[in-house]
Design a protein around this motif. Structure first.
Motif, PDB file in Angstrom:
ATOM      1  N   ILE A   1      38.107  38.534  48.668  1.00 18.57           N
ATOM      2  CA  ILE A   1      38.581  37.382  47.896  1.00 18.57           C
ATOM      3  C   ILE A   1      37.927  37.364  46.527  1.00 18.57           C
ATOM      4  O   ILE A   1      38.590  37.145  45.506  1.00 18.57           O
ATOM      5  N   ARG A   2      36.618  37.593  46.491  1.00 22.06           N
ATOM      6  CA  ARG A   2      35.905  37.628  45.201  1.00 22.06           C
ATOM      7  C   ARG A   2      36.447  38.727  44.301  1.00 22.06           C
ATOM      8  O   ARG A   2      36.705  38.509  43.114  1.00 22.06           O
ATOM      9  N   GLU A   3      36.657  39.908  44.867  1.00 20.64           N
ATOM     10  CA  GLU A   3      37.180  41.026  44.078  1.00 20.64           C
ATOM     11  C   GLU A   3      38.559  40.704  43.516  1.00 20.64           C
ATOM     12  O   GLU A   3      38.830  40.959  42.353  1.00 20.64           O
ATOM     13  N   ARG A   4      39.420  40.142  44.349  1.00 29.80           N
ATOM     14  CA  ARG A   4      40.784  39.832  43.884  1.00 29.80           C
ATOM     15  C   ARG A   4      40.783  38.690  42.886  1.00 29.80           C
ATOM     16  O   ARG A   4      41.557  38.686  41.934  1.00 29.80           O
ATOM     17  N   ALA A   5      39.913  37.702  43.091  1.00 30.27           N
ATOM     18  CA  ALA A   5      39.810  36.600  42.129  1.00 30.27           C
ATOM     19  C   ALA A   5      39.318  37.125  40.786  1.00 30.27           C
ATOM     20  O   ALA A   5      39.834  36.731  39.735  1.00 30.27           O
ATOM     21  N   ASN A   6      38.344  38.008  40.798  1.00 35.09           N
ATOM     22  CA  ASN A   6      37.859  38.600  39.546  1.00 35.09           C
ATOM     23  C   ASN A   6      38.953  39.410  38.867  1.00 35.09           C
ATOM     24  O   ASN A   6      39.102  39.369  37.646  1.00 35.09           O
ATOM     25  N   TYR A   7      39.724  40.133  39.658  1.00 32.97           N
ATOM     26  CA  TYR A   7      40.807  40.938  39.111  1.00 32.97           C
ATOM     27  C   TYR A   7      41.847  40.051  38.415  1.00 32.97           C
ATOM     28  O   TYR A   7      42.384  40.394  37.365  1.00 32.97           O
ATOM     29  N   HIS A   8      42.109  38.879  38.983  1.00 32.30           N
ATOM     30  CA  HIS A   8      43.125  37.966  38.446  1.00 32.30           C
ATOM     31  C   HIS A   8      42.505  36.805  37.663  1.00 32.30           C
ATOM     32  O   HIS A   8      43.163  35.803  37.409  1.00 32.30           O
ATOM     33  N   ARG A   9      41.268  36.933  37.269  1.00 34.43           N
ATOM     34  CA  ARG A   9      40.509  35.860  36.631  1.00 34.43           C
ATOM     35  C   ARG A   9      41.233  35.236  35.440  1.00 34.43           C
ATOM     36  O   ARG A   9      41.376  34.026  35.340  1.00 34.43           O
ATOM     37  N   ASP A  10      41.700  36.055  34.508  1.00 31.09           N
ATOM     38  CA  ASP A  10      42.359  35.531  33.303  1.00 31.09           C
ATOM     39  C   ASP A  10      43.604  34.719  33.648  1.00 31.09           C
ATOM     40  O   ASP A  10      43.844  33.660  33.065  1.00 31.09           O
ATOM     41  N   THR A  11      44.386  35.213  34.599  1.00 31.79           N
ATOM     42  CA  THR A  11      45.606  34.495  35.012  1.00 31.79           C
ATOM     43  C   THR A  11      45.228  33.164  35.649  1.00 31.79           C
ATOM     44  O   THR A  11      45.856  32.135  35.375  1.00 31.79           O
TER      45      THR A  11
ATOM     46  N   THR B   1      49.979  41.222  52.071  1.00 28.10           N
ATOM     47  CA  THR B   1      48.850  41.146  51.140  1.00 28.10           C
ATOM     48  C   THR B   1      47.918  42.343  51.230  1.00 28.10           C
ATOM     49  O   THR B   1      46.968  42.445  50.457  1.00 28.10           O
ATOM     50  N   ASN B   2      48.194  43.229  52.178  1.00 31.97           N
ATOM     51  CA  ASN B   2      47.328  44.393  52.400  1.00 31.97           C
ATOM     52  C   ASN B   2      45.898  43.985  52.727  1.00 31.97           C
ATOM     53  O   ASN B   2      44.962  44.683  52.371  1.00 31.97           O
ATOM     54  N   VAL B   3      45.722  42.833  53.357  1.00 34.99           N
ATOM     55  CA  VAL B   3      44.397  42.390  53.777  1.00 34.99           C
ATOM     56  C   VAL B   3      44.234  42.795  55.235  1.00 34.99           C
ATOM     57  O   VAL B   3      44.915  42.268  56.109  1.00 34.99           O
ATOM     58  N   PRO B   4      43.353  43.741  55.505  1.00 33.63           N
ATOM     59  CA  PRO B   4      43.152  44.138  56.896  1.00 33.63           C
ATOM     60  C   PRO B   4      42.456  43.026  57.681  1.00 33.63           C
ATOM     61  O   PRO B   4      41.894  42.101  57.104  1.00 33.63           O
ATOM     62  N   ASP B   5      42.500  43.141  58.979  1.00 30.00           N
ATOM     63  CA  ASP B   5      41.803  42.181  59.833  1.00 30.00           C
ATOM     64  C   ASP B   5      40.314  42.511  59.753  1.00 30.00           C
ATOM     65  O   ASP B   5      39.818  43.386  60.445  1.00 30.00           O
ATOM     66  N   THR B   6      39.612  41.831  58.858  1.00 29.59           N
ATOM     67  CA  THR B   6      38.227  42.168  58.560  1.00 29.59           C
ATOM     68  C   THR B   6      37.287  41.033  58.934  1.00 29.59           C
ATOM     69  O   THR B   6      37.695  39.876  59.031  1.00 29.59           O
ATOM     70  N   PRO B   7      35.998  41.355  59.117  1.00 24.64           N
ATOM     71  CA  PRO B   7      35.010  40.302  59.385  1.00 24.64           C
ATOM     72  C   PRO B   7      34.916  39.334  58.209  1.00 24.64           C
ATOM     73  O   PRO B   7      35.247  39.689  57.072  1.00 24.64           O
ATOM     74  N   PRO B   8      34.436  38.088  58.447  1.00 22.62           N
ATOM     75  CA  PRO B   8      34.373  37.067  57.399  1.00 22.62           C
ATOM     76  C   PRO B   8      33.636  37.510  56.133  1.00 22.62           C
ATOM     77  O   PRO B   8      34.077  37.208  55.029  1.00 22.62           O
ATOM     78  N   ASP B   9      32.521  38.232  56.255  1.00 17.52           N
ATOM     79  CA  ASP B   9      31.784  38.655  55.061  1.00 17.52           C
ATOM     80  C   ASP B   9      32.616  39.599  54.201  1.00 17.52           C
ATOM     81  O   ASP B   9      32.612  39.504  52.981  1.00 17.52           O
ATOM     82  N   ASP B  10      33.355  40.499  54.848  1.00 19.14           N
ATOM     83  CA  ASP B  10      34.215  41.413  54.099  1.00 19.14           C
ATOM     84  C   ASP B  10      35.378  40.670  53.452  1.00 19.14           C
ATOM     85  O   ASP B  10      35.795  40.988  52.347  1.00 19.14           O
ATOM     86  N   ARG B  11      35.897  39.658  54.155  1.00 17.93           N
ATOM     87  CA  ARG B  11      36.985  38.861  53.576  1.00 17.93           C
ATOM     88  C   ARG B  11      36.515  38.136  52.329  1.00 17.93           C
ATOM     89  O   ARG B  11      37.225  38.082  51.330  1.00 17.93           O
TER      90      ARG B  11
END
Length: 78
Positions: A61-71, A47-57
């Motif tokens: 998630i918000r960015e990816r959800a917005n990107y795929h919003r229509d789907t 998924t190319n999700v780095p091991d990031t702190p919870p706030d960054d995760r």
């Protein structure tokens, strides 16, 4: 790749969790593939999700959800 029933998985969760560290384990229900158990490292690689702190995760998630919003909306309406 291993394939096990949900009952087998439930009864041997430790063994299948260990196996998933080496290769994905497909969990079936009524002979249909339902879930895939894999290591967190493999999930992050796919998924190319780095091991990031919870706030960054949450931001990712918000960015990816917005990107795929229509789907997501289209699938929710089915």
């Amino acid at each position: 790749m291993s394939r096990v029933s949900a009952t087998e998985f439930k009864n041997n969760i430790g063994a299948f969790s260990d196996a998933a560290m080496h290769e994905p384990v497909i969990i079936t229900n009524h002979q249909r593939d339902r879930l895939v158990l894999m290591s967190a490292e493999e999930y992050r690689r796919l998924t190319n999700v780095p091991d990031t702190p919870p706030d960054d995760r949450k931001r990712l998630i918000r960015e990816r959800a917005n990107y795929h919003r229509d789907t997501i909306i289209e699938l929710a309406q089915r």
